[in-house]
Scaffold this motif. Structure first.
Motif, mmCIF file in Angstrom:
data_model
loop_
_atom_site.group_PDB
_atom_site.id
_atom_site.type_symbol
_atom_site.label_atom_id
_atom_site.label_comp_id
_atom_site.label_asym_id
_atom_site.label_seq_id
_atom_site.Cartn_x
_atom_site.Cartn_y
_atom_site.Cartn_z
ATOM 1 N N SER A 72 12.695 14.484 67.513
ATOM 2 C CA SER A 72 11.883 14.442 66.304
ATOM 3 C C SER A 72 11.552 15.879 65.903
ATOM 4 O O SER A 72 11.057 16.653 66.709
ATOM 5 N N GLU A 73 11.845 16.232 64.657
ATOM 6 C CA GLU A 73 11.637 17.596 64.174
ATOM 7 C C GLU A 73 10.608 17.581 63.039
ATOM 8 O O GLU A 73 10.916 17.172 61.909
ATOM 9 N N PRO A 74 9.377 18.038 63.298
ATOM 10 C CA PRO A 74 8.325 18.027 62.268
ATOM 11 C C PRO A 74 8.692 18.791 60.996
ATOM 12 O O PRO A 74 8.244 18.419 59.908
ATOM 13 N N ALA A 75 9.505 19.825 61.085
ATOM 14 C CA ALA A 75 9.876 20.603 59.897
ATOM 15 C C ALA A 75 10.691 19.779 58.908
ATOM 16 O O ALA A 75 10.796 20.140 57.733
ATOM 17 N N LEU A 76 11.253 18.650 59.365
ATOM 18 C CA LEU A 76 12.063 17.807 58.492
ATOM 19 C C LEU A 76 11.263 16.673 57.846
ATOM 20 O O LEU A 76 11.818 15.840 57.145
ATOM 21 N N ALA A 77 9.959 16.649 58.091
ATOM 22 C CA ALA A 77 9.107 15.635 57.458
ATOM 23 C C ALA A 77 9.084 15.857 55.951
ATOM 24 O O ALA A 77 9.152 16.993 55.473
ATOM 25 N N GLY A 78 8.988 14.763 55.210
ATOM 26 C CA GLY A 78 8.898 14.876 53.764
ATOM 27 C C GLY A 78 7.605 15.573 53.351
ATOM 28 O O GLY A 78 6.694 15.786 54.156
ATOM 29 N N CYS A 79 7.532 15.934 52.095
ATOM 30 C CA CYS A 79 6.350 16.596 51.557
ATOM 31 C C CYS A 79 5.125 15.719 51.786
ATOM 32 O O CYS A 79 5.133 14.523 51.478
ATOM 33 N N ALA A 80 4.078 16.301 52.344
ATOM 34 C CA ALA A 80 2.827 15.570 52.578
ATOM 35 C C ALA A 80 2.187 15.270 51.223
ATOM 36 O O ALA A 80 1.810 16.188 50.496
ATOM 37 N N MET A 81 2.063 13.988 50.889
ATOM 38 C CA MET A 81 1.622 13.596 49.560
ATOM 39 C C MET A 81 0.138 13.261 49.456
ATOM 40 O O MET A 81 -0.317 12.786 48.422
ATOM 41 N N GLY A 82 -0.620 13.532 50.506
ATOM 42 C CA GLY A 82 -2.066 13.360 50.432
ATOM 43 C C GLY A 82 -2.474 11.979 49.949
ATOM 44 O O GLY A 82 -1.936 10.969 50.399
ATOM 45 N N ARG A 83 -3.374 11.932 48.987
ATOM 46 C CA ARG A 83 -3.909 10.655 48.512
ATOM 47 C C ARG A 83 -2.897 9.857 47.687
ATOM 48 O O ARG A 83 -3.144 8.685 47.367
ATOM 49 N N TRP A 84 -1.742 10.446 47.361
ATOM 50 C CA TRP A 84 -0.711 9.704 46.641
ATOM 51 C C TRP A 84 0.167 8.871 47.576
ATOM 52 O O TRP A 84 0.944 8.045 47.127
ATOM 53 N N ARG A 85 0.060 9.094 48.871
ATOM 54 C CA ARG A 85 0.903 8.368 49.820
ATOM 55 C C ARG A 85 0.757 6.863 49.612
ATOM 56 O O ARG A 85 -0.330 6.328 49.483
ATOM 57 N N ARG A 87 1.721 5.214 46.999
ATOM 58 C CA ARG A 87 1.653 4.848 45.580
ATOM 59 C C ARG A 87 2.977 5.130 44.884
ATOM 60 O O ARG A 87 3.739 5.998 45.295
ATOM 61 N N ARG A 88 3.233 4.387 43.803
ATOM 62 C CA ARG A 88 4.460 4.563 43.022
ATOM 63 C C ARG A 88 4.254 5.633 41.956
ATOM 64 O O ARG A 88 3.164 5.786 41.408
ATOM 65 N N LEU A 89 5.336 6.354 41.665
ATOM 66 C CA LEU A 89 5.272 7.428 40.667
ATOM 67 C C LEU A 89 4.867 6.895 39.299
ATOM 68 O O LEU A 89 4.072 7.519 38.603
ATOM 69 N N ASP A 90 5.382 5.737 38.878
ATOM 70 C CA ASP A 90 5.041 5.213 37.550
ATOM 71 C C ASP A 90 3.551 4.876 37.442
ATOM 72 O O ASP A 90 2.927 5.143 36.420
ATOM 73 N N GLU A 91 2.953 4.329 38.504
ATOM 74 C CA GLU A 91 1.516 4.025 38.434
ATOM 75 C C GLU A 91 0.686 5.298 38.441
ATOM 76 O O GLU A 91 -0.339 5.385 37.766
ATOM 77 N N LEU A 92 1.136 6.316 39.173
ATOM 78 C CA LEU A 92 0.429 7.597 39.167
ATOM 79 C C LEU A 92 0.537 8.276 37.810
ATOM 80 O O LEU A 92 -0.429 8.874 37.336
ATOM 81 N N THR A 93 1.700 8.174 37.190
ATOM 82 C CA THR A 93 1.897 8.778 35.871
ATOM 83 C C THR A 93 0.957 8.136 34.851
ATOM 84 O O THR A 93 0.398 8.829 33.995
ATOM 85 N N ALA A 94 0.754 6.825 34.957
ATOM 86 C CA ALA A 94 -0.169 6.136 34.042
ATOM 87 C C ALA A 94 -1.621 6.496 34.339
ATOM 88 O O ALA A 94 -2.415 6.687 33.420
ATOM 89 N N ALA A 95 -1.973 6.620 35.620
ATOM 90 C CA ALA A 95 -3.363 6.867 36.006
ATOM 91 C C ALA A 95 -3.758 8.336 35.961
ATOM 92 O O ALA A 95 -4.903 8.661 35.656
ATOM 93 N N GLU A 96 -2.823 9.225 36.271
ATOM 94 C CA GLU A 96 -3.123 10.657 36.377
ATOM 95 C C GLU A 96 -2.020 11.492 35.708
ATOM 96 O O GLU A 96 -1.354 12.288 36.367
ATOM 97 N N PRO A 97 -1.814 11.326 34.423
ATOM 98 C CA PRO A 97 -0.689 12.025 33.782
ATOM 99 C C PRO A 97 -0.741 13.543 33.912
ATOM 100 O O PRO A 97 0.296 14.187 34.120
ATOM 101 N N GLU A 98 -1.929 14.133 33.835
ATOM 102 C CA GLU A 98 -2.032 15.595 33.947
ATOM 103 C C GLU A 98 -1.686 16.063 35.361
ATOM 104 O O GLU A 98 -1.029 17.088 35.542
ATOM 105 N N SER A 99 -2.135 15.318 36.358
ATOM 106 C CA SER A 99 -1.841 15.680 37.754
ATOM 107 C C SER A 99 -0.352 15.583 38.044
ATOM 108 O O SER A 99 0.229 16.458 38.684
ATOM 109 N N VAL A 100 0.278 14.513 37.568
ATOM 110 C CA VAL A 100 1.717 14.346 37.790
ATOM 111 C C VAL A 100 2.485 15.443 37.058
ATOM 112 O O VAL A 100 3.417 16.034 37.610
ATOM 113 N N ALA A 101 2.081 15.745 35.828
ATOM 114 C CA ALA A 101 2.743 16.817 35.071
ATOM 115 C C ALA A 101 2.606 18.155 35.792
ATOM 116 O O ALA A 101 3.563 18.931 35.858
#
Length: 189
Positions: A72-85, A87-101
């Protein structure tokens, strides 16, 4: 006399399709969908590593690899998405358009409270540049593969979003002394 390799030969394998990938959801767990027929056969002496993510490890297992032999190689982990983990991109785009942009347009932005894409690229670049010569087979998240290719090519940060990483496809990097060559899009299996 043992001949030691002078070049790193790295194969980065994107995970098999999952529901999260299909839904553009920020989640790296869950079962993988059917993969290629037959196990993956690697030559002797190839070091095998994987992102700690569930889908990368499940992809290695689905290809017939014994997970006890896959580091297991920690450097190969995907981007840590914090509170977005989760969630779907389309729902985030609707709820937080400025943040997604901001996240899509500024590599230093991390409106989700996780890791910025710039930090992801730096983490992946540090790992890539520290690899010892020899053959490495790595199961990595698609965003990690994008970061590795952009770094290998010396491309600007804006290239990240222009690289398409397909499930169960491999990207091969070879190089030494900071000079990389890239071979794109080889199907796995």
């Amino acid at each position: 006399m043992t001949v030691r390799p002078l070049t790193v030969r790295l194969t980065l394998v994107a995970p098999a399709m999952t529901t999260a990938l299909r839904e553009a959801r920020f989640d790296d767990a869950g079962p993988v969908e059917a993969g290629p027929a037959g196990p993956l056969t690697l030559p002797a002496g190839v070091r095998v590593v994987s992102s700690p993510s569930g889908r990368c490890r499940a992809t290695a297992a689905a290809l017939g690899l014994d997970l006890d032999s896959v580091a297991s190689e920690p450097a190969l982990a995907g981007c840590a998405m914090g509170r977005w983990r989760g969630r779907r991109l389309d729902e985030l785009t609707a709820a937080e358009p400025e943040s997604v942009a901001a996240w899509l347009g500024d590599p230093a932005a991390a409106p989700h409270g996780g890791e910025s894409l710039r930090a992801l690229r730096e983490r992946v670049a540090d790992w890539l540049d520290a690899l010892e010569p020899g053959a490495v087979h790595a199961f990595a998240e698609p965003d990690v593969i994008r970061a590795a290719v952009a770094h290998a090519l010396g491309a600007p940060e804006s290239v990240f979003w222009r690289l398409d990483v397909r499930p169960l496809h491999a990207v091969e990097l070879s190089g030494r002394a900071g000079r990389w060559n890239v071979r794109l899009g080889t199907p796995v299996g």
